[in-house]
Design a protein around this motif. Structure first.
Motif, PDB file in Angstrom:
ATOM      1  N   THR A   1       0.895  -0.966  -0.034  1.00 17.30           N
ATOM      2  CA  THR A   1      -0.156   0.088   0.131  1.00 17.30           C
ATOM      3  C   THR A   1       0.798   1.264   0.009  1.00 17.30           C
ATOM      4  O   THR A   1       1.944   1.096   0.834  1.00 17.30           O
ATOM      5  N   VAL A   2       0.634   2.052  -0.860  1.00 16.17           N
ATOM      6  CA  VAL A   2       1.248   3.467  -0.939  1.00 16.17           C
ATOM      7  C   VAL A   2       0.879   4.171   0.492  1.00 16.17           C
ATOM      8  O   VAL A   2      -0.376   4.961   0.466  1.00 16.17           O
ATOM      9  N   SER A   3       1.735   4.376   1.334  1.00 15.73           N
ATOM     10  CA  SER A   3       1.482   4.968   2.777  1.00 15.73           C
ATOM     11  C   SER A   3       1.931   6.433   2.663  1.00 15.73           C
ATOM     12  O   SER A   3       1.344   7.358   3.544  1.00 15.73           O
ATOM     13  N   GLN A   4       2.621   6.861   1.784  1.00 10.69           N
ATOM     14  CA  GLN A   4       3.240   8.123   1.809  1.00 10.69           C
ATOM     15  C   GLN A   4       3.887   8.644   0.580  1.00 10.69           C
ATOM     16  O   GLN A   4       4.522   7.777   0.204  1.00 10.69           O
ATOM     17  N   ILE A   5       3.684  10.041   0.127  1.00 12.75           N
ATOM     18  CA  ILE A   5       4.268  10.007  -1.078  1.00 12.75           C
ATOM     19  C   ILE A   5       4.825  11.742  -0.812  1.00 12.75           C
ATOM     20  O   ILE A   5       4.194  12.687  -0.331  1.00 12.75           O
ATOM     21  N   CYS A   6       6.150  11.834  -0.943  1.00 11.26           N
ATOM     22  CA  CYS A   6       6.947  12.999  -0.533  1.00 11.26           C
ATOM     23  C   CYS A   6       7.561  13.664  -1.875  1.00 11.26           C
ATOM     24  O   CYS A   6       7.924  12.713  -2.882  1.00 11.26           O
ATOM     25  N   THR A   7       8.128  14.643  -1.877  1.00 12.49           N
ATOM     26  CA  THR A   7       8.858  15.087  -3.081  1.00 12.49           C
ATOM     27  C   THR A   7      10.105  14.171  -2.874  1.00 12.49           C
ATOM     28  O   THR A   7      10.884  14.302  -3.807  1.00 12.49           O
TER      29      THR A   7
END
Length: 261
Positions: free
Chosen positions: A131-137
Motif C-alpha cells: 500500500t502506498v502510505s506516503q508520497i513526498c517530493t
C-alpha cells in the motif's frame, strides 16, 4: 524539462557519484566559512523546471514501510528485485509518483513496467503486495500488505551514527567533493549548482543498496539520507570551478531536521 530528460540526467548523475565515492577514503572534513563569496558567473545548466505546486508530502509522516528515495531504488523485502522512484508531481492538493521496477540508483531497464501511484493505492511489485502510505517530493513509503517488518539500510550498525560531521547541525557539501562515511558505507555529493533560480543536484549512494538523486533541489526542500531528514538552507553557485582546492567553488548547506521516520 521533459520527464525523459530529467530521468536521463538522474541516471548520469548517479553514475558519476559512484565513481567519485569509490575514490574517496573518508569524510571531506568540516564545514567551510560562511564568509566565502562567488567571484564570477555560475556554471551553465539546463532550464529550471517549474516550482512544485505542493504539498511537499501527502500521507502520515510516521508511515512504516520501505522508503524509496527520489531518483533511487530499493530492493524489496525478501530480496526481490528493486523498485525505483522515477519522478513525481503535484496538482497543488495531492501528490503522485511514478515507480518502476528499475535496477540501480536512478536507472531503469528498457521495457520495464511503470506505475503512476497515489496515496492509499494498492500495487504489486515483483509479486509482493504493498500500500502506498506516503508520497513526498523526496520519498515514497510502501507498506507491505502482509505485515512484513521492513529493515533497510542505513541502520546504526552499518552507518556510523556520528556521520556526517556537522557544524551547528549543518552539513556543507562542496561542488564535486564527496562526503563519505569512514568505512565507505554511504556517500553524498553535490553534483551541480545553477542560478536563476539557485538550485542544486545532490546524489546519495549507499554500499548496502538504495540511494537517491535530488535534481534541481531549491532552498527549503527536504532531502533524506543516512536515515535522517535534511532541509536545504543555502545554495552558493560559486565561481564555476568545481575543484576541491578552490575556496570559491559552489556549495550547499543542509540542516539536520531529525530521523527519517
Amino acid at each position: 524539462m521533459t520527464a525523459a530528460v530529467r530521468f536521463a540526467r538522474a541516471a548520469a548523475l548517479a553514475g558519476c557519484v559512484m565513481m567519485l565515492a569509490a575514490g574517496c577514503g573518508g569524510a571531506s572534513g568540516s564545514a567551510a566559512s560562511d564568509t566565502e563569496t562567488a567571484t564570477s558567473a555560475p556554471p551553465s545548466h539546463t532550464p529550471a523546471p517549474p516550482p512544485d505546486k505542493g504539498p511537499p508530502c501527502e500521507g502520515s509522516p510516521t508511515a512504516k514501510g520501505l522508503h524509496v528515495l527520489r531518483g533511487g531504488s530499493e530492493v524489496l523485502p525478501g530480496g526481490a528485485g528493486p523498485v525505483l522512484y522515477k519522478e513525481g508531481g503535484s496538482d497543488g492538493t495531492h501528490r503522485t509518483a511514478t515507480l518502476t521496477n528499475g535496477t540501480g540508483t536512478g536507472t531503469a531497464q528498457a521495457g520495464t513496467e511503470s506505475w503512476p501511484v497515489r496515496l492509499g493505492q494498492a500495487l504489486t511489485v515483483h509479486g509482493k503486495a504493498f500500500t502506498v502510505s506516503q508520497i513526498c517530493t523526496y520519498r515514497v513509503v510502501l507498506t507491505p500488505k502482509d505485515g512484513t517488518t521492513v529493515t533497510q539500510p542505513p541502520v546504526p550498525n552499518v552507518v556510523d551514527p556520528k556521520w556526517p560531521a556537522l557544524t551547528d547541525g549543518r552539513l556543507r557539501l562542496r561542488w564535486h567533493v564527496p562526503n563519505t562515511e569512514e568505512h565507505g558505507a554511504i556517500s553524498a555529493v553535490l553534483q551541480d549548482v545553477a542560478a536563476d533560480p539557485a538550485r542544486a543536484d545532490i546524489s546519495v549512494t549507499s554500499r548496502a543498496g538504495g540511494g537517491g538523486v535530488y535534481s534541481d533541489a531549491r532552498v527549503g526542500d527536504t532531502l533524506e539520507f543516512a536515515g535522517r531528514l535534511w532541509k536545504l538552507t543555502a545554495i552558493d553557485t560559486g565561481d564555476g570551478d568545481p575543484s576541491g582546492a578552490n575556496p570559491n567553488s559552489g556549495y550547499v548547506d543542509l540542516q539536520l531536521i531529525g530521523p527519517s521516520s
